[in-house]
Design an enzyme around this catalytic site. Structure first.
Site, PDB file in Angstrom:
ATOM      1  CB  SER A 465      26.426  41.483  36.440  1.00 27.25           C
ATOM      2  OG  SER A 465      27.171  40.683  37.698  1.00 27.25           O
ATOM      3  CG  ASP A 466      30.427  37.632  36.666  1.00 30.77           C
ATOM      4  OD1 ASP A 466      29.293  37.334  36.309  1.00 30.77           O
ATOM      5  OD2 ASP A 466      31.202  36.734  37.611  1.00 30.77           O
ATOM      6  CB  CYS A 467      28.798  36.113  31.851  1.00 33.54           C
ATOM      7  SG  CYS A 467      29.103  34.946  33.000  1.00 33.54           S
ATOM      8  CD  GLU A 470      36.042  39.334  33.420  1.00 37.19           C
ATOM      9  OE1 GLU A 470      37.116  39.397  32.475  1.00 37.19           O
ATOM     10  OE2 GLU A 470      36.195  39.765  34.732  1.00 37.19           O
TER      11      GLU A 470
END
Length: 739
Positions: A465-467, A470
């Site tokens: 999710s956060d990869c 970003e």
């Protein structure tokens, strides 16, 4: 001498979905110049030596140190940033990413070596040069008491000591009078309870190689995978790391597989116990765990379940015709294992499941293509630095760090001076997006992948999710810059696919976990079988993932206001409430993926400001700023110990850390500290500039990466990324304030 090769791969057993983009492999070149550097802490000096010759950038002028009485000016910050960017740009690979050492966990290399040993492939994969460097690394990180930790940071453990000792022996090291290190290692093991006191993961690995009896393990029954999926105890509902590691463990337990009993294995049976191997009480050993490894003691519920499994369930499952159920379970597990191997191009989600999966493939068929395709992917995990050859935590963090690096460059407003560098990074990030859905992914308990980014490369295949968030932030930032400078923006269709993927990760409360939505309840942690790792059953939501996602969503909405607008708005508002609910009493946020409260607080403040909160309207932001300012050191910086993650309360390391300082600066900048009172930020900026080295690098200090409050490792580019980012944002805000 060794050379790092980027984006290369050939041979019949290597596959890639995008031309091996981001692949990084060290190969020995006997004709290259030799450098022998022996230091305990790695600063990637070998990489820097190689890239200094490959990428000829203009030499930096010596760093200017700022006197106590002097002010930090825009000009000084700009000069520092140019030095840093000039040096950092010289470390970029030709494919656009920044190779780096992503290691620090000391049991990963032993796991890889043990898996190669039992499958008879050790001499195929590991050359004599590899052996020498691997041994040097293991000796280099032996503690003064003779043992090895499970990671570089922290004390000796039975898990780290037994596995590293066994690895040295299998690599040909002999415990004779001249090898004091091995003698000290054995002494530590025997004085702390012997190998019978190794925790669960260690018991399994020692059983696989034949120096611990399978009867000394509590059952990992493969039949659990046959229960209905709607039950909360089905492994398909567990966090993916736990699910994928225990899947092949269950297969090997069900088979009671033991590798070849060689003279070295027989010798290890005598060396690692305080009694003869035949006299070990394996029943008692099941529950034995050294105090140094006992971070998550088993519950009474767990003890009761193990008792039932050992006395009734496991014996019954080995009797015909009930044993047919085991055969069915093992066959089902191999189907899952093959799917995960194929969808990661035999890289695995991490080196642990990769090594276990390879053993399972070999047990199923030693001559199979599946086994052969595993072998060349071992090199993806090997990394060489001045302290020796180590195994990485993942096969890299290429996409993750490249996304951060792009944002750091953009924060400086100096992108026009580094256009070619940013353009290559832009192309790398676009080409690293996962473009296809894995076939029948839901059948194998996978989350969707199309449109996402992984932590490392597209070949890894595991969306995060956060990869993804970003990467989106980086690409959206570049879309505002001239095409002539940074290249064509990502196509709108692929941008929308990324947004669809990100929103698919959302939990019911608006929060975000890592690889999947939370699938089961936290009460299942009582079943956590590992004494060494906590919070591994559930994919818990974190402030960091949640903050990254809503930041990306709001950046996207600013440029594409019509696409899924209502869903994005609802997500952001619920996410902000989640972030507020996770704030600690002292005003900080706990960081799950970095050390620790400085990391979490940076994301906490950023998430709330993205959702529309301000210092004036949000008591959460005010309390967070108070926390940070109260922990600023007399030096002007911040330094946080890894013990913060274990104790779950802030522990000052006693010395400034460039990355902790940068995280704290960014948090305060996002809260509006420049406009309120810039003096604390001036002090921090002065410290960072004075920490900068003559070549433009910021210092590589204590490891700053964290994994579930249990493991600590190195993000080797962080020591440049975040100081650049913090100084860039500070300079930008100073200019805006003047205007």
């Amino acid at each position: 001498m060794w050379r790092l090769k980027i984006g290369e791969g050939n041979g019949p057993w290597l596959q890639s979905s995008n031309g091996f983009l981001g692949r990084q492999v060290w190969e020995f070149d006997p004709n290259a110049a030799k450098h022998r550097l022996e230091k305990r802490e790695s600063r990637d000096l070998l990489l820097r030596l190689q890239y200094a010759k490959l990428n000829q950038f203009q030499a930096n002028a010596p760093t200017m140190k700022i006197e106590k009485s002097s002010d930090v000016t825009e000009e000084l910050i700009s000069a520092s940033l140019r030095r840093a960017l000039n040096q950092f740009s010289s470390l970029q690979a030709h494919d656009g990413h920044w190779p780096s050492d992503y290691s620090g966990i000391l049991f990963i290399m032993p796991i890889l070596i043990l898996s190669l040993h039992v499958t008879g492939a050790l001499n195929i994969v590991v050359s004599s040069e590899h052996r020498r460097e691997i041994c040097r690394y293991i000796y280099n990180h032996q503690n003064e008491d003779g043992g090895w930790g499970k990671q570089i940071l922290g004390p000796s453990t039975m898990f780290g000591s037994c596995l590293n000792y066994a690895t040295l022996r299998l690599l040909g090291e002999v415990p004779d009078a001249s090898n004091v290190a091995l003698a000290e290692g054995r002494k530590w093991i025997l004085s702390h309870g012997s190998a019978t006191a190794i925790p669960q993961w260690g018991k399994i690995w020692l059983s696989i190689i034949g120096i611990y009896d399978w009867s000394g393990n509590n059952p990992i029954i493969p039949e659990l995978w046959l229960v209905p999926h709607y039950l909360p105890i089905h492994p398909g509902r567990f966090w993916c790391f736990t699910r994928l590691v225990y899947m092949p463990m269950a297969y090997l337990y069900g088979k009671k597989f033991v590798g070849p009993i060689t003279p070295t294995i027989l010798a290890l049976r005598e060396e690692l116990y305080n009694t003869t191997y035949d006299e070990v009480n394996w029943k008692n050993a099941r529950s034995s765990c050294a105090q140094e490894d006992l971070h998550y003691p088993g519950s009474k519920v767990q003890s009761f379940l193990y008792s039932c499994l050992n006395k009734f369930v496991e014996p019954t499952l080995n009797i015909w015709p009930v044993s047919k159920l085991r055969e069915r379970a093992l066959s089902s597990l191999m189907e899952y294992i093959h799917f995960n191997d194929e969808t990661t191009k035999y890289i695995g989600i991490c080196p642990i499941d990769k090594a276990l999966n390879m053993i399972c493939c070999w047990v199923e068929n030693p001559n199979s293509d599946e086994f052969k395709q595993h072998l060349p992917r071992f090199y993806d995990y090997f990394w060489l630095a001045e302290d020796g050859m180590k195994a990485q935590v993942y096969e890299g963090c290429q996409s993750w760090e490249t996304a951060f690096i792009i944002q750091a460059y953009c924060s400086t407003d100096l992108t026009n001076e580094f256009g070619p560098c940013i353009k290559k990074a832009h192309e790398f990030l676009q080409n690293s997006q996962v473009l296809q859905e894995h076939p029948s992914y839901e059948k194998y308990y996978r989350h969707r992948s199309k449109g996402s980014w992984t932590l490392s490369t597209a070949d890894n295949g595991w969306s995060v999710s956060d990869c993804t968030a970003e990467a989106l932030k980086a690409l959206l930032s570049l879309s505002k810059i001239s095409l002539n400078l940074v290249g064509q923006p990502i196509k709108q269709e692929r941008l929308y696919e990324a947004i669809d993927c990100v929103l698919s990760f959302m939990n019911k409360d608006g929060s975000f976990s890592t690889y999947e939505r939370a699938r089961t309840s936290s009460w299942l942690e009582v079943l956590n079988p590992s004494e060494s790792f906590r919070n591994i059953v559930v994919d818990y939501p974190s402030v960091e993932c949640t903050s990254s996602v809503i930041d990306a969503l709001m950046m996207f909405r600013d440029q594409h206001p019509l696409y899924r607008n209502n869903e994005i708005e609802g997500c952001v508002q619920k996410a902000a409430l989640f972030i507020e609910s996770k704030q600690q009493k002292d005003g900080s946020w706990y960081g799950t993926w970095g050390i620790c409260f400085t990391y979490g607080t940076m994301f906490g403040i950023k998430g709330l400001t993205i959702a529309g909160r301000t210092y004036d309207t949000s008591s959460s932001i005010r309390r967070a700023c108070k926390f940070l300012l109260s922990n600023q050191q007399p030096t002007g910086g911040w330094g946080e110990s890894y013990i913060s993650s274990e104790n779950e309360e802030y522990v000052d390391s006693g010395r400034p850390h460039a990355v902790n300082t940068a995280w704290s600066m960014l948090a305060l900048i996002y809260s509006g500290q420049v406009e309120r009172d810039p003096i604390p930020l001036h002090r921090a900026a002065k410290l960072l500039i004075n920490m900068q080295q003559d070549n433009g690098d910021f210092p590589q200090q204590e490891h700053i990466g964290c994994f579930n409050s249990s493991l600590y490792y190195n993000y080797a580019n962080y020591h440049n990324i975040f100081p650049i980012w913090a100084l860039g944002e500070f300079r930008r805000r100073l200019i805006l304030t003047k205007k």
